[in-house]
Design an enzyme around this catalytic site. Structure first.
Site, PDB file in Angstrom:
ATOM      1  CD  GLU A   8     -67.445  -9.869  85.521  1.00 33.44           C
ATOM      2  OE1 GLU A   8     -67.094 -10.925  86.182  1.00 33.44           O
ATOM      3  OE2 GLU A   8     -68.206  -8.801  85.821  1.00 33.44           O
ATOM      4  CG  HIS A  16     -68.785  -4.914  82.433  1.00 31.30           C
ATOM      5  ND1 HIS A  16     -68.783  -6.053  81.478  1.00 31.30           N
ATOM      6  CD2 HIS A  16     -68.763  -5.215  83.881  1.00 31.30           C
ATOM      7  CE1 HIS A  16     -68.849  -7.200  82.397  1.00 31.30           C
ATOM      8  NE2 HIS A  16     -68.872  -6.509  83.716  1.00 31.30           N
ATOM      9  CG  HIS A  49     -71.639 -10.645  83.697  1.00 32.62           C
ATOM     10  ND1 HIS A  49     -72.809  -9.651  84.105  1.00 32.62           N
ATOM     11  CD2 HIS A  49     -70.823 -10.021  84.308  1.00 32.62           C
ATOM     12  CE1 HIS A  49     -72.299  -8.679  84.631  1.00 32.62           C
ATOM     13  NE2 HIS A  49     -70.849  -8.967  84.650  1.00 32.62           N
ATOM     14  CG  ASP A  82     -67.815  -6.348  87.627  1.00 35.92           C
ATOM     15  OD1 ASP A  82     -67.889  -5.879  86.753  1.00 35.92           O
ATOM     16  OD2 ASP A  82     -68.671  -6.813  88.524  1.00 35.92           O
TER      17      ASP A  82
END
Ligand code: MN
Length: 320
Positions: free
Chosen positions: A11, A13, A159, A281
């Site tokens: 996860e 980004h 998400h 994250d």
């Protein structure tokens, strides 16, 4: 333990400038937004991965993605985001893989974009950020996305996104401070995503698509901790199976942004080690801290291997 342990984080980004420049207000950029890391799909990211020992990131566009735009804008920007991400995976095929950005405002176009990116770009699934036009994905107009995901045998990563404005006003506005973490990371995201996942289960979507797989970040967005209670009272609401059975059969969890040992223990106890995958994250949390969290967890080396890469390799067919 082998000299070099394979670690895959799922996860993680980025954003494209065309979307970054459209974000404003509580959804958007604050002084704390790590813009430099989100802009980068190369050296900056690889340096942090190398320092933490992370071999591969499965990368997704940062929330809210394209979900707040009209269909024409969302379709064009999602395609652009996916094309940019694909180029990075081509440049670094052993380091980067992709989850698709989907223009969910037009569910049929979203399903088509999922198929395009899986078939042509070898993307591993899609990541969807909370609400679309105020609606959760349990609405039947969105089910064509789940139908396509099942047909393609790829998971949907559910998400967090910013809660509905009526909820924001009623529940969170009294304690607005700065970039407003109460509404987002501290609690709003978690509550929103847990409600989203529960709505999917009680909607019966898993009866309609019995091979559909959903990934939740942040160690399950509190659902493992409340699973007994949900199961007790939501048993067979809207679906043919018990609530907990549906959760255990269709959901996978990641460690993204939640490095709490007792929460990990709860996830393993409720879902089993085969359902837990590593995520950071990035760039909101530290890659090194995330790796240290799993390394220091009171579980076997074999279980750490499953979390660090084995489960993701299997579910996402990485390196096949
Ligand atoms: Mn995230």
């Amino acid at each position: 333990m082998s000299a070099k342990q394979r670690i895959v984080a799922i996860e993680e980004h980025f954003w494209i400038p065309e979307l970054r420049d459209r974000y404003s207000g509580p959804r958007g950029i604050s002084a704390h937004t790590p813009a430099r890391q989100l802009d980068d799909l190369g050296e900056v990211r690889l340096k942090e991965m190398d320092a933490a020992g992370i071999e591969m990131q499965v990368i997704s566009h940062m929330q809210p993605g394209t979900q707040m735009f009209d269909a024409e804008t969302a379709i064009a920007l999602a395609r652009k985001a996916n094309d940019v991400l694909y180029a990075a995976t081509r440049t670094h095929p052993t380091r980067f893989a992709g989850f698709a950005e989907l223009p969910t405002v037009d569910p049929q176009a979203a399903a088509d974009e999922l198929e395009r990116t899986v078939a042509q770009y070898d993307f591993k699934g899609a990541l969807i950020n909370g609400l679309t036009g105020g609606d959760f994905l349990d609405g039947k107009r969105f089910w064509c996305i789940f139908e396509r995901a099942q047909a393609l045998e790829v998971p949907i990563y559910l998400h967090p996104g910013i809660p509905h404005h009526a909820v924001t006003d009623a529940y969170y506005s009294h304690y607005r401070r700065g970039d407003f973490p109460f509404l987002s990371v501290a609690w709003g995201f978690t509550a929103e995503t847990a409600i989203h996942a529960i709505r999917l289960i009680v909607s019966g979507v898993f009866d309609a698509f019995p091979r559909l797989k959903i990934i939740l970040g942040h160690l399950g967005e509190t659902i493992p901790f409340t699973l007994w209670r949900c199961d007790w009272i939501l048993d067979h609401v809207g679906g043919s199976r018990a609530f907990a059975d549906a959760f255990r059969q269709h959901f996978y969890l990641t460690t993204s942004g939640n490095f709490q040992a007792s929460a990990l223990a709860c996830c393993i106890a409720e879902l089993g080690i085969d359902r837990i995958m590593f995520a950071v994250d990035y760039p909101y949390n530290s890659s090194a801290e995330g790796v240290a969290f799993v390394r220091n967890a009171p579980i076997s080396e074999a279980d750490k291997e499953k979390i660090f890469h084995g489960n993701a390799d299997h579910l996402l067919r990485l390196g096949a």
